[in-house]
Design an enzyme around this catalytic site. Structure first.
Site, PDB file in Angstrom:
ATOM      1  N   ASP A 111       0.860  -1.181   0.000  1.00 48.30           N
ATOM      2  CA  ASP A 111       0.000   0.000   0.000  1.00 48.30           C
ATOM      3  C   ASP A 111       0.900   1.235   0.000  1.00 48.30           C
ATOM      4  OD1 ASP A 111      -1.703   2.109   0.584  1.00 48.30           O
ATOM      5  OD2 ASP A 111      -2.867   1.007   2.078  1.00 48.30           O
ATOM      6  N   HIS A 112       0.844   1.997  -1.099  1.00 46.86           N
ATOM      7  CA  HIS A 112       1.769   3.129  -1.246  1.00 46.86           C
ATOM      8  C   HIS A 112       1.446   4.279  -0.295  1.00 46.86           C
ATOM      9  CE1 HIS A 112       5.118   5.007  -3.043  1.00 46.86           C
ATOM     10  NE2 HIS A 112       4.989   4.520  -4.263  1.00 46.86           N
ATOM     11  N   ARG A 113       0.291   4.220   0.381  1.00 45.11           N
ATOM     12  CA  ARG A 113       0.014   5.219   1.422  1.00 45.11           C
ATOM     13  C   ARG A 113       0.892   4.976   2.644  1.00 45.11           C
ATOM     14  NH1 ARG A 113      -6.232   4.208   2.397  1.00 45.11           N
ATOM     15  NH2 ARG A 113      -5.309   2.113   2.565  1.00 45.11           N
TER      16      ARG A 113
END
Length: 455
Positions: free
Chosen positions: A425-427
């Site tokens: 998850d790039h968040r």
């Protein structure tokens, strides 16, 4: 006095459940906590204990029906029988989560002995012991014990589509002879029985395409399509994956690793008589590598709390293991996997997979995961782009181990090579963090002795 029993929330917050099988019939006398039915939710098959001692006055649903939580399921004629007291129910709630097979929340009293409740006998002959086949592992029904006798018998084994087909024809599966592997009743078995007793199979769906040489051999009795209701585990998995794919910005990175040292280690462990009862494989070594690497890369062991506006860092590893079953994909997790040895991880993975394939995974075991692993290599696949399990930051896919030419110590040699694929998850995780984590996992698989340097 008539008392209604409504389908309770099974502790998962799910709105409905399917009646897999009734273990009682109208007119039966049941005792408190006796198992009266098996119900299938979106996560598991659950045994439903009776909240009362009395007589079954009416069953309000049939096997195969989907019932909403809160709907009346069974009506009891209590008479002089005594139902569970508030103290009993409080005791049951206190016991929930501590027993291997807990009572449902708010219903029934905790059993006072270690004996399992006996089930009502069904009019079916005892079938052969289960064989270790993939088809049988996918079937959710296990041997049951009958109150009248001490020997185990089995309910008819079949898949949900076959049960639905039999129901549409009005065929009792207990009367059908099974020819499938391990005693599984197949669609052909149901059709053969229906033909013998004069029940007409469902009409075939006519083809809209003109007849051709390729389709000339298709008989009119064979259906061209089969429709299966989207519910249970498959519906839950679909909803979760869509939610994950469109909520978490996925990034996938790949690493191909020479794992010859790992396969040699596994071979030596299998040859050790002291470990002959433990199945230590690449999955277990990868699980240990993940636990070690997460300690140095906590961002991959965290969650995004949208409502609170916070990033939640987990200081433990609840390691999810994706398991393909006949009911769909489930991802139960190993609690506090960071504290387990390689042998303990291997044992936990084996038990987890066996339980999942039998459809008996407790709902609590499929909640609270922090990181997951999926092994696509068992299907002969080299790599993939796995979707993150909702609530987690990343998932690691293990590809097939292949013997192929590879550069080794300045020369070309045949080596065991596999590809790792990490979706994150790039968040929560940026490219550098994800890449460094994947390299650390790969380093342990490349040189298992490096694990001795990590903690």
């Amino acid at each position: 006095m008539i008392e209604d029993f409504r389908l309770p929330d099974l502790g998962e917050g799910l709105p409905e459940a399917e009646i897999v099988a009734w273990l009682v019939a109208e007119g039966d006398t049941v005792s408190l906590n006796q198992t009266i039915a098996e119900v299938e939710t979106a996560k598991a098959v659950v045994e439903l204990p009776s909240p009362h001692a009395g007589t079954i006055a009416k069953l309000h649903a049939a096997a195969g029906d989907v019932v909403a939580v809160g709907s009346v399921l069974v009506s009891y004629e209590l008479g002089a029988a005594v139902s569970a007291t508030p103290a009993d129910r409080a005791s049951a709630e206190a016991d929930l989560g501590e027993k291997a097979e807990p009572n449902l929340v708010g219903y029934g009293a905790a059993p006072r002995t270690g004996a399992r409740p006996q089930r009502r006998a069904r009019s079916t002959a005892s079938r052969a012991d289960a064989s270790d086949t993939a088809v049988l592992e996918a079937a959710p029904h296990d041997a049951i014990h009958v109150a009248e006798v001490d020997r185990p018998v089995e309910r008819p084994r079949s898949t949900p589509p076959v049960r639905l087909f039999a129901k549409q024809l009005g065929v009792d599966l207990a009367l059908v002879e099974a020819t499938g592997a391990g005693g599984i009743i197949t669609r052909a078995d149901v059709e053969a029985y229906a033909s013998r007793v004069g029940v007409a199979p469902a009409a075939a769906v006519p083809s809209r395409a003109p007849a051709s040489d390729r389709t000339a051999d298709v008989t009119a009795s064979r259906e061209r399509t089969t429709r299966t209701p989207i519910r249970g585990v498959r519906k839950h998995t679909a909803d979760a994956m869509v939610r994950s794919a469109f909520t978490a910005p996925h990034v996938t990175t790949f690493l191909t690793v020479d794992v010859t040292a790992t396969t040699e280690l596994i071979a030596s462990l299998k040859a050790d008589r002291a470990l002959q009862d433990h199945r230590i494989g690449v999955m277990a070594v990868a699980a240990k590598a993940v636990c070690l690497a997460l300690a140095h890369h906590p961002g991959l062991n965290s969650s995004w709390d949208e409502e609170a506006g916070e990033i939640v860092a987990h200081h433990y590893v609840n390691l999810g293991i994706a398991a393909a079953t006949g009911r769909g994909l489930v991802v139960p997790n190993i609690r506090d996997a960071q504290d387990l040895t390689l042998v303990e991880l291997a044992d936990a993975i084996r038990v987890l997979a066996q339980t999942a394939r039998a459809g008996k995974t407790p709902p609590a075991d499929m909640m609270g995961g922090t990181f997951s692993i999926t092994n696509v290599g068992v299907f002969g696949v080299d790599a993939g782009t796995p979707i993150i399990n909702p609530g987690e930051a990343a998932i690691l896919a293990l590809g097939a181990v292949r013997r192929q030419p590879w550069e080794h110590r300045g020369e070309i040699a045949l080596r065991d090579v596999m590809t790792l694929a990490l979706s994150f998850d790039h968040r929560l995780v940026d490219g550098e963090q994800g890449s460094r984590f994947l390299v650390d996992v790969g380093d342990v698989l490349r040189e298992p002795g490096r694990a001795m340097l990590l903690r």
